[in-house]
Design an enzyme around this catalytic site. Structure first.
Site, PDB file in Angstrom:
ATOM      1  N   GLU A 130       0.833  -1.214   0.000  1.00  0.00           N
ATOM      2  CA  GLU A 130       0.000   0.000   0.000  1.00  0.00           C
ATOM      3  C   GLU A 130       0.863   1.258   0.000  1.00  0.00           C
ATOM      4  O   GLU A 130       0.575   2.218  -0.726  1.00  0.00           O
ATOM      5  CB  GLU A 130      -0.928  -0.004   1.220  1.00  0.00           C
ATOM      6  CG  GLU A 130      -1.843   1.205   1.266  1.00  0.00           C
ATOM      7  CD  GLU A 130      -2.653   1.297   2.544  1.00  0.00           C
ATOM      8  OE1 GLU A 130      -2.932   2.432   2.985  1.00  0.00           O
ATOM      9  OE2 GLU A 130      -3.020   0.239   3.105  1.00  0.00           O
ATOM     10  N   CYS A 168      -8.519   2.713   8.266  1.00  0.00           N
ATOM     11  CA  CYS A 168      -9.838   2.256   7.830  1.00  0.00           C
ATOM     12  C   CYS A 168     -10.698   1.828   9.017  1.00  0.00           C
ATOM     13  O   CYS A 168     -10.198   1.446  10.076  1.00  0.00           O
ATOM     14  CB  CYS A 168      -9.717   1.143   6.789  1.00  0.00           C
ATOM     15  SG  CYS A 168      -9.640  -0.522   7.440  1.00  0.00           S
ATOM     16  N   SER A 218       0.670  -9.676   7.073  1.00  0.00           N
ATOM     17  CA  SER A 218      -0.533  -8.849   7.167  1.00  0.00           C
ATOM     18  C   SER A 218      -0.307  -7.753   8.202  1.00  0.00           C
ATOM     19  O   SER A 218      -0.219  -8.023   9.398  1.00  0.00           O
ATOM     20  CB  SER A 218      -1.737  -9.705   7.553  1.00  0.00           C
ATOM     21  OG  SER A 218      -2.825  -8.894   7.947  1.00  0.00           O
TER      22      SER A 218
END
Length: 313
Positions: free
Chosen positions: A126, A194, A222
């Protein structure tokens, strides 16, 4: 044993959209469907799609011209999009809309002549995609020490953005340091971290106080799952990040424990169920479902797949 099964947990709206997109692309186009990087950072999900005919690549040059390629939930830079066009690849963009929001903010600030401080983890997919939107305008920081070392030419045109999957507490500390050093620094009207990341972190913070140990389902690469494990550890509990019950050992637990079980935003519910079953089998565990709130967010599929979804639905 008592299991506190935390909610919300597991797949977020962005992961659901990306996974459904790849499923539909395989149905519509047949294998192989190429995916630039991992669809999401979860080994179970990646292997399941490999078995269905998805091919994960780290270089677009490895994809034959004319092939179908899906961009993962983490987003890509403009340079990658341009390279895909040059190689005559048919692209399906499964970027999470919340990541796209950060990209658009970076573009807006860069066009206005701002220096952008991006709070994130170096090398994360990202972060690479976001920095690619305006590499000349963005500087990455991972901690408060790097904030202290910043040298900004024009402090009147300075803004910060964040990776969407950060620890809320860690990001908050870095933002406070930025505001101390640069009181006029600007930020987007709405936080970049988020909703799903925040919800899962809040659940671990709330429920781990009742637990003797924390088990987080998710893969080691992750980011949001790692933050959940760290949060459990910060509460003073033994905290384990595992892909599934195959990674657990009997000596981690005893029958009188209370164990908090949760899952990162890219971990499927099937591995949660398998882990619960393992604990029930070995420790005669009972499950107590606890929730801090409901999630009802749904993101639309990429445009090339929407009609197909209607037909199959």
């Amino acid at each position: 044993m008592k299991i506190i099964l935390a909610a919300p947990r597991g797949f977020c709206a962005g992961v659901n959209m990306a996974v459904e997109s790849l499923d539909l692309a395989l149905q519509r186009f047949g294998p192989p469907v190429y995916v630039y990087h991992e669809i999401v950072h979860n080994q179970h999900v990646v292997q399941t799609f490999r078995d269905k005919g998805a091919v994960f690549v780290d270089q677009l040059e490895d994809i034959p011209a004319g092939s179908n390629v899906l961009f993962s939930a983490h987003g890509v830079s403009p340079a990658i999009r341009q390279l895909a066009r040059q190689h005559d690849l048919r692209t399906i963009d499964a970027t999470c809309p919340l990541v796209t929001k950060v990209h658009l903010e970076a573009i807006k600030y860069a066009k206005a002549g701002y220096t952008i401080v991006l709070i994130g983890h170096e090398g994360h997919d990202e972060v690479i995609g976001t920095m690619g939107e305006a590499p000349e305008a963005i500087v990455l920081v991972e901690n408060e020490a790097e904030v202290d070392a910043l040298e900004i030419a024009d402090e009147t045109k300075l803004a910060y953005l964040t990776q969407t999957t950060l620890s809320v507490d860690d990001a908050g500390r870095i933002i406070r340091r930025l505001r101390q050093r640069f009181p006029d620094i600007e930020s987007p009207p709405k936080d970049d971290i988020c909703y799903a990341t925040q919800n899962r972190q809040e659940a671990v913070a709330a429920f781990s106080q009742q637990a003797d140990a924390v088990v987080v389902l998710g893969s080691q690469n992750s980011s949001n799952s790692q933050r959940l494990r760290e949060l459990g550890a910060d509460e003073g509990r033994p905290a384990y990040l595992v892909d599934g019950p195959q990674d657990l050992k009997l000596e981690m637990f005893h029958k009188d424990m209370t164990v908090l079980v949760t899952a990162g935003a890219s971990a499927p519910e099937s591995v949660v169920s398998q882990t619960i079953e393992w604990l029930e089998t070995h420790f005669d565990a009972i499950v107590d479902n606890q929730s801090i709130r409901e999630e009802n967010v749904v993101f639309p599929l990429p445009r090339p797949l929407r009609d197909l979804a209607k037909q199959s639905g």
